[in-house]
Design a protein around this motif. Sequence first.
Motif, PDB file in Angstrom:
ATOM      1  N   VAL A 190       0.840  -1.197   0.000  1.00  0.00           N
ATOM      2  CA  VAL A 190       0.000   0.000   0.000  1.00  0.00           C
ATOM      3  C   VAL A 190       0.878   1.251   0.000  1.00  0.00           C
ATOM      4  CG1 VAL A 190      -1.932  -1.133   1.143  1.00  0.00           C
ATOM      5  CG2 VAL A 190      -0.180  -0.013   2.532  1.00  0.00           C
ATOM      6  N   GLU A 207      -6.630   1.695   0.083  1.00  0.00           N
ATOM      7  CA  GLU A 207      -6.887   1.601   1.515  1.00  0.00           C
ATOM      8  C   GLU A 207      -6.238   0.336   2.068  1.00  0.00           C
ATOM      9  OE1 GLU A 207     -11.004   1.789   2.535  1.00  0.00           O
ATOM     10  OE2 GLU A 207     -11.445   3.158   0.874  1.00  0.00           O
ATOM     11  N   SER A 208      -5.853   0.425   3.333  1.00  0.00           N
ATOM     12  CA  SER A 208      -5.412  -0.757   4.050  1.00  0.00           C
ATOM     13  C   SER A 208      -6.521  -1.103   5.041  1.00  0.00           C
ATOM     14  CB  SER A 208      -4.100  -0.457   4.785  1.00  0.00           C
ATOM     15  OG  SER A 208      -3.649  -1.567   5.491  1.00  0.00           O
ATOM     16  N   TRP A 209      -6.945  -2.374   5.063  1.00  0.00           N
ATOM     17  CA  TRP A 209      -8.054  -2.744   5.943  1.00  0.00           C
ATOM     18  C   TRP A 209      -7.714  -3.997   6.742  1.00  0.00           C
ATOM     19  CZ3 TRP A 209     -11.368  -7.150   4.898  1.00  0.00           C
ATOM     20  CH2 TRP A 209     -11.042  -7.857   3.733  1.00  0.00           C
ATOM     21  N   THR A 259       0.048   3.759  -6.519  1.00  0.00           N
ATOM     22  CA  THR A 259      -0.243   3.886  -5.091  1.00  0.00           C
ATOM     23  C   THR A 259      -0.066   5.315  -4.589  1.00  0.00           C
ATOM     24  OG1 THR A 259       2.000   3.175  -4.561  1.00  0.00           O
ATOM     25  CG2 THR A 259       0.292   1.484  -4.543  1.00  0.00           C
ATOM     26  N   ARG A 266      -4.801  -5.114   1.430  1.00  0.00           N
ATOM     27  CA  ARG A 266      -4.904  -3.983   0.514  1.00  0.00           C
ATOM     28  C   ARG A 266      -6.286  -4.021  -0.154  1.00  0.00           C
ATOM     29  NH1 ARG A 266      -1.321  -1.365  -3.541  1.00  0.00           N
ATOM     30  NH2 ARG A 266      -2.591  -0.946  -5.384  1.00  0.00           N
ATOM     31  N   ARG A 267      -6.968  -2.869  -0.166  1.00  0.00           N
ATOM     32  CA  ARG A 267      -8.246  -2.781  -0.873  1.00  0.00           C
ATOM     33  C   ARG A 267      -8.071  -1.822  -2.053  1.00  0.00           C
ATOM     34  NH1 ARG A 267     -12.014  -1.340   3.010  1.00  0.00           N
ATOM     35  NH2 ARG A 267     -12.883  -3.444   3.174  1.00  0.00           N
ATOM     36  N   PRO A 317      -9.002   0.797  -4.960  1.00  0.00           N
ATOM     37  CA  PRO A 317     -10.041   1.824  -5.110  1.00  0.00           C
ATOM     38  C   PRO A 317     -11.173   1.296  -5.990  1.00  0.00           C
ATOM     39  CG  PRO A 317      -7.847   2.740  -5.501  1.00  0.00           C
ATOM     40  CD  PRO A 317      -7.687   1.257  -5.418  1.00  0.00           C
TER      41      PRO A 317
END
Length: 609
Positions: free
Chosen positions: A373, A403-405, A397, A509-510, A512
């Motif tokens: 990320v 986003e990191s989830w 990136t 990692r999500r 976008p």
Amino acid sequence: MTSAPAYDVLQRTFGYSAFRGEQEQIVEHVINGGDALVLMPTGGGKSLCYQIPALVRPGTGVVISPLIALMQDQVDALRTLGVRAGFLNSTQDPDERRLTEQLFLAGELDLLYVAPEGLGVPSTQRLLDRGRIALFAIDEAHCVAQWGHDFRPDYLNLSMLHERWPDVPRIALTATATSATREEIATRLDLAGARHFTASFDRPNIQYRIVPKQEPKRQLLDLLRTEHVGDAGIVYCLSRASVEKIADFLVQNGIPALPYHAGLDARVRAANQSRFLREDGLVMVATIAFGMGIDKPDVRFVAHLDLPKSVEGYYQETGRAGRDGQPSTAWLAYGLQDVVQQRKMIETSDGDLAHRRNLAAHLDAMLALCETVQCRRAQLLAYFGQPGDNSCGNCDTCLTPPESWDGTVPAQKLLSTVLRLQRERGQKFGAGQSIDILLGKTTEKVTQFRHDELSVFGIGAELREQEWRGVVRQLLAQGLLAVEGEYGVLVLTDASAEVLRRERQVMMRREPERPARAPRARRATTGATAAATPDLDPAGAQVFERLRSWRAAAAKEGGVPAYVIFHDATLKQIAALRPGSLAELSTVNGVGENKLAKYGQQVLEALTS
């Protein structure tokens, strides 16, 4: 301080007003008889580091290159500069070889290209004994690394250079090598006492982008139609069959494309390579067998439709884009099946356990680059032991931060599914079956094996199928899940237990939802050019296109690639300056004495036509 003759050659022969980066130190070191190991990115001006010393030192510079198919182009490019160059390889007839040998013995060659296989022939060694050698340049030196990405067995014999010609300086050059590979090169080539020069690996003009693989052919087509219309580029595929399919697909969709792989007839491969080098706007779809040593400066994109096996290979292949310093794209489509396939290939590969562990470590580093990320460029540079900014502003990136989830709970659900299949049913399946179970799908296979009776059936409805595939992919990347066997079934690892016992958090990692289209890569200058390539106003752009048309005609008449005459960067500087005399034209980077004499008047006429 670099010697006056070196500067004279730089300016009069190559048309550059100043050295770039460490070129100056390397050139002076080799001119003075020192051995050198040079790491410099593609497009960074490696060739000048041995060409200039070869022209300054007495004798002929002998260049060991693995690229027989490209030697003619390399020699043609040097001859256009007024450099006396020749080659010895298996493509020559006896008369051509005899003439080259005579020129070498007479001291009438500045540079002589030979293949490593040819250098191992006793008759070639005896020939070199009879002439005067200025230096040995070992190009693509990473080919000596046995666990590298382009290993060539004949490179292992090149330690004999120091044994047979101990007083001749040697310079080994490569565009990519970790510290371990550098040590291997130095050991195997008997360069333990050589001075090491390591330029920055950063290629700021290349925009690195890695996207989730969904419909890769359509994703590629969208990239080419929206960002690279009419551009030259390379598309890398893992298999020969994929190469053929993708090339056909692009042609059917109006994009001129050619295939290149080891299964093609040698004459077809050579013809396709020649067309790619000489024509504008062609796309080469290829296995990684293509590209090493390709000196085409205007490759605007390199696309990977399959996951590279290592960061070194990825860097080397993407480095073939933007050698002229102009904005370029390195694009990779990456999915779950890539990870499964690569793990399977490692498990079934030849070699001992240490070899497989080495391959796995290379893949782990590549997966870490895909899943990060953080700034991709910073991670890429860190892999090669170089510091980078936390944000380069020119990778996906940075441009569209993901986003990191906290994926700990989904990870536990997926791992529990794999565990229950194995413990309760004594079964192992691939990712698709586990995902169907989590989503509560009553497929034929789910019903057949009564997997709808498992306690985990339907507990994963909070994620879509594509998201679950991302979970599997990232668990594989983090070593929390593994694949085994011919069919790539999922199995737990020692680390899986930590997640199942809630002793380890799993961050993921999500992507976008709708990633913004990335802007064109920021402009930078590479090679020996000292000034940035100018942006052109509309009138200047018209002049540039007029110069390109002239160059295309001149290249066709001379039977050489267009870039051998002038690079795009040089034509853009000419279009911006619009010189009115040969004296003014001579101040442009890339316009040396020989090119000024040969093409100068034609350029001035093209400017006024």
